[in-house]
Design an enzyme around this catalytic site. Sequence first.
Site, PDB file in Angstrom:
ATOM      1  N   PRO A   1       1.395  30.464 -24.830  1.00 27.23           N
ATOM      2  CA  PRO A   1       2.602  31.083 -24.270  1.00 27.23           C
ATOM      3  C   PRO A   1       3.339  30.132 -23.313  1.00 27.23           C
ATOM      4  O   PRO A   1       2.711  29.422 -22.533  1.00 27.23           O
ATOM      5  CB  PRO A   1       2.065  32.301 -23.520  1.00 27.23           C
ATOM      6  CG  PRO A   1       0.770  32.621 -24.198  1.00 27.23           C
ATOM      7  CD  PRO A   1       0.194  31.287 -24.592  1.00 27.23           C
TER       8      PRO A   1
ATOM      9  N   ARG B   1      -5.208  32.817 -31.452  1.00 25.86           N
ATOM     10  CA  ARG B   1      -5.394  33.689 -30.288  1.00 25.86           C
ATOM     11  C   ARG B   1      -5.452  35.162 -30.678  1.00 25.86           C
ATOM     12  O   ARG B   1      -5.709  36.028 -29.841  1.00 25.86           O
ATOM     13  CB  ARG B   1      -4.245  33.485 -29.279  1.00 25.86           C
ATOM     14  CG  ARG B   1      -4.203  32.099 -28.665  1.00 25.86           C
ATOM     15  CD  ARG B   1      -2.976  31.905 -27.789  1.00 25.86           C
ATOM     16  NE  ARG B   1      -3.161  32.402 -26.439  1.00 25.86           N
ATOM     17  CZ  ARG B   1      -3.378  31.622 -25.377  1.00 25.86           C
ATOM     18  NH1 ARG B   1      -3.419  30.315 -25.489  1.00 25.86           N
ATOM     19  NH2 ARG B   1      -3.537  32.141 -24.182  1.00 25.86           N
TER      20      ARG B   1
ATOM     21  N   TYR C   1      -8.308  37.799 -29.918  1.00 23.38           N
ATOM     22  CA  TYR C   1      -8.327  38.312 -28.547  1.00 23.38           C
ATOM     23  C   TYR C   1      -7.140  39.246 -28.319  1.00 23.38           C
ATOM     24  O   TYR C   1      -7.310  40.399 -27.898  1.00 23.38           O
ATOM     25  CB  TYR C   1      -8.272  37.127 -27.587  1.00 23.38           C
ATOM     26  CG  TYR C   1      -8.368  37.491 -26.123  1.00 23.38           C
ATOM     27  CD1 TYR C   1      -9.564  37.910 -25.565  1.00 23.38           C
ATOM     28  CD2 TYR C   1      -7.253  37.389 -25.284  1.00 23.38           C
ATOM     29  CE1 TYR C   1      -9.655  38.218 -24.206  1.00 23.38           C
ATOM     30  CE2 TYR C   1      -7.333  37.688 -23.932  1.00 23.38           C
ATOM     31  CZ  TYR C   1      -8.545  38.108 -23.400  1.00 23.38           C
ATOM     32  OH  TYR C   1      -8.626  38.411 -22.055  1.00 23.38           O
TER      33      TYR C   1
ATOM     34  N   GLY D   1       3.372  20.205 -19.634  1.00 19.96           N
ATOM     35  CA  GLY D   1       3.017  20.867 -18.376  1.00 19.96           C
ATOM     36  C   GLY D   1       4.117  21.748 -17.816  1.00 19.96           C
ATOM     37  O   GLY D   1       4.022  22.247 -16.700  1.00 19.96           O
TER      38      GLY D   1
ATOM     39  N   ARG E   1       4.527  32.991 -18.242  1.00 22.16           N
ATOM     40  CA  ARG E   1       3.900  34.288 -18.021  1.00 22.16           C
ATOM     41  C   ARG E   1       3.946  34.632 -16.544  1.00 22.16           C
ATOM     42  O   ARG E   1       3.554  33.843 -15.702  1.00 22.16           O
ATOM     43  CB  ARG E   1       2.456  34.248 -18.498  1.00 22.16           C
ATOM     44  CG  ARG E   1       1.876  35.627 -18.609  1.00 22.16           C
ATOM     45  CD  ARG E   1       0.439  35.613 -18.943  1.00 22.16           C
ATOM     46  NE  ARG E   1       0.158  35.271 -20.313  1.00 22.16           N
ATOM     47  CZ  ARG E   1      -0.909  34.557 -20.666  1.00 22.16           C
ATOM     48  NH1 ARG E   1      -1.720  34.094 -19.759  1.00 22.16           N
ATOM     49  NH2 ARG E   1      -1.163  34.329 -21.921  1.00 22.16           N
TER      50      ARG E   1
ATOM     51  N   LYS F   1      -7.499  43.292 -28.059  1.00 21.45           N
ATOM     52  CA  LYS F   1      -7.173  44.002 -26.812  1.00 21.45           C
ATOM     53  C   LYS F   1      -6.067  45.032 -27.031  1.00 21.45           C
ATOM     54  O   LYS F   1      -6.045  46.085 -26.390  1.00 21.45           O
ATOM     55  CB  LYS F   1      -6.739  42.998 -25.739  1.00 21.45           C
ATOM     56  CG  LYS F   1      -7.875  42.126 -25.203  1.00 21.45           C
ATOM     57  CD  LYS F   1      -8.722  42.889 -24.201  1.00 21.45           C
ATOM     58  CE  LYS F   1      -9.747  41.986 -23.526  1.00 21.45           C
ATOM     59  NZ  LYS F   1     -10.557  42.691 -22.533  1.00 21.45           N
TER      60      LYS F   1
END
Length: 320
Positions: free
Chosen positions: A278, A146, A149, A211, A281, A153
């Site tokens: 993650p 990841r 990205y 999940g 969040r 950023k």
Amino acid sequence: MRRVSAKTILVTGGAGFLGSHLCERLLEQGHEVICLDNCFTGNKKNIYHLMDNPKFEFMRHDVTFPLYVEVDEIYNLACPASPIHYQLDPVQTTKTSVHGAINMLGLAKRVKAKIFQASTSEVYGDPTIHPQPEGYWGNVNPIGLRSCYDEGKRCAETLFYDYSRQHGLQIKVARIFNTYGPRMHPFDGRVISNFIIQALRGEPITVYGDGSQSRSFCYVDDLIEVMIRIMESGDEFTGPVNIGNPGEYTILEIAEKVVQLTKSSSPIQFRDLPQDDPKQRCPDINLAREQFQWEPQVDLHKGLSSTISYFEKLLSEEKI
Ligand code: NAD
Ligand code: UDP
Ligand code: UDP
């Protein structure tokens, strides 16, 4: 519709999900809009309905190359945003964030334009503080899948603040948390689009891990509203400011909600959790609330229902 003095506004990534909604809103306000996109993850279909508007112009261009146009404001959104897309060509992803930011900041400097950066909650990585306030510096793996990205950023934010300090640019940096709605790419692998398409097709709903990881989902209309308020704020406000909806759900809850709303018979299927996913969040949006008297208006039920209608239409019209 609010009356404002008309400006010429560049939206990079304007043919994408968020960009197309932003172009629409800016045109409604009476501005001239230059929509720039290389159509990597965006699609001209997202902006077909704007093409006849004399105040709208589409430019196929890659932000990693210099751009010479005369504009009053720049919204810099160009960047693939979903893990499967930004990991397809990770070097290009970093170039888009970093070279793209340099070019757009160079342009803003030359024409003295105000410039907005679409940053991301990913700058917080796999956060150890919950919910995440803007003052938190994050927990980011610099060498993982990841990272192209996340670090791209983060570097773009650095460039924005250095151009502001060094060259006096008027900058606005917003950290966008997971956003969903009509015109999301149907196959970008993001959780909302994946689950809705799987449910509508009666395919298994693919929940990664058990999940229990959480996300907070903001409906696109709420996000566009605050993006414009941020751009219109006084020079003294630069951000960074979190924008998103603090309503937090586990991914399993999202799967169940989508199955319920689509009346699908899809079973839930558990798959391996991707690397560096993650665990939780959720935005702390107190700064956005205070500065802009802004509060997300669209709850998950309503937002999911309108997104489901969009994908139902897309599936029936395009037979995808
Ligand atoms: P999107 O993929 O639909 O839009 C991104 C657009 O940028 C696409 O149209 C794509 O073709 C274009 N693009 C990519 N590379 C380019 C390049 N080199 N030159 C020109 N155009 C290029 O994704 P989105 O969800 O609309 O995201 C828009 C912006 O918001 C991105 O910068 C993203 O990082 C940020 N963001 C989005 C979310 C979200 O949940 N949607 C969350 C955080 C941040
Ligand atoms: N740039 C651009 N459009 C402009 C002005 C600059 O694309 O209207 C690009 C330019 O190619 C340069 C970058 O922005 O590489 C940074 O510009 P800046 O003026 O900050 O730096 P310099 O040109 O001195 O390297
Ligand atoms: N996810 C999932 N099934 C899918 C797609 C995503 O369980 O089909 C999970 C993913 O592992 C992550 C969450 O949903 O924990 C959000 O994923 P997304 O790619 O939408 O956003 P991001 O991880 O960038 O926040």
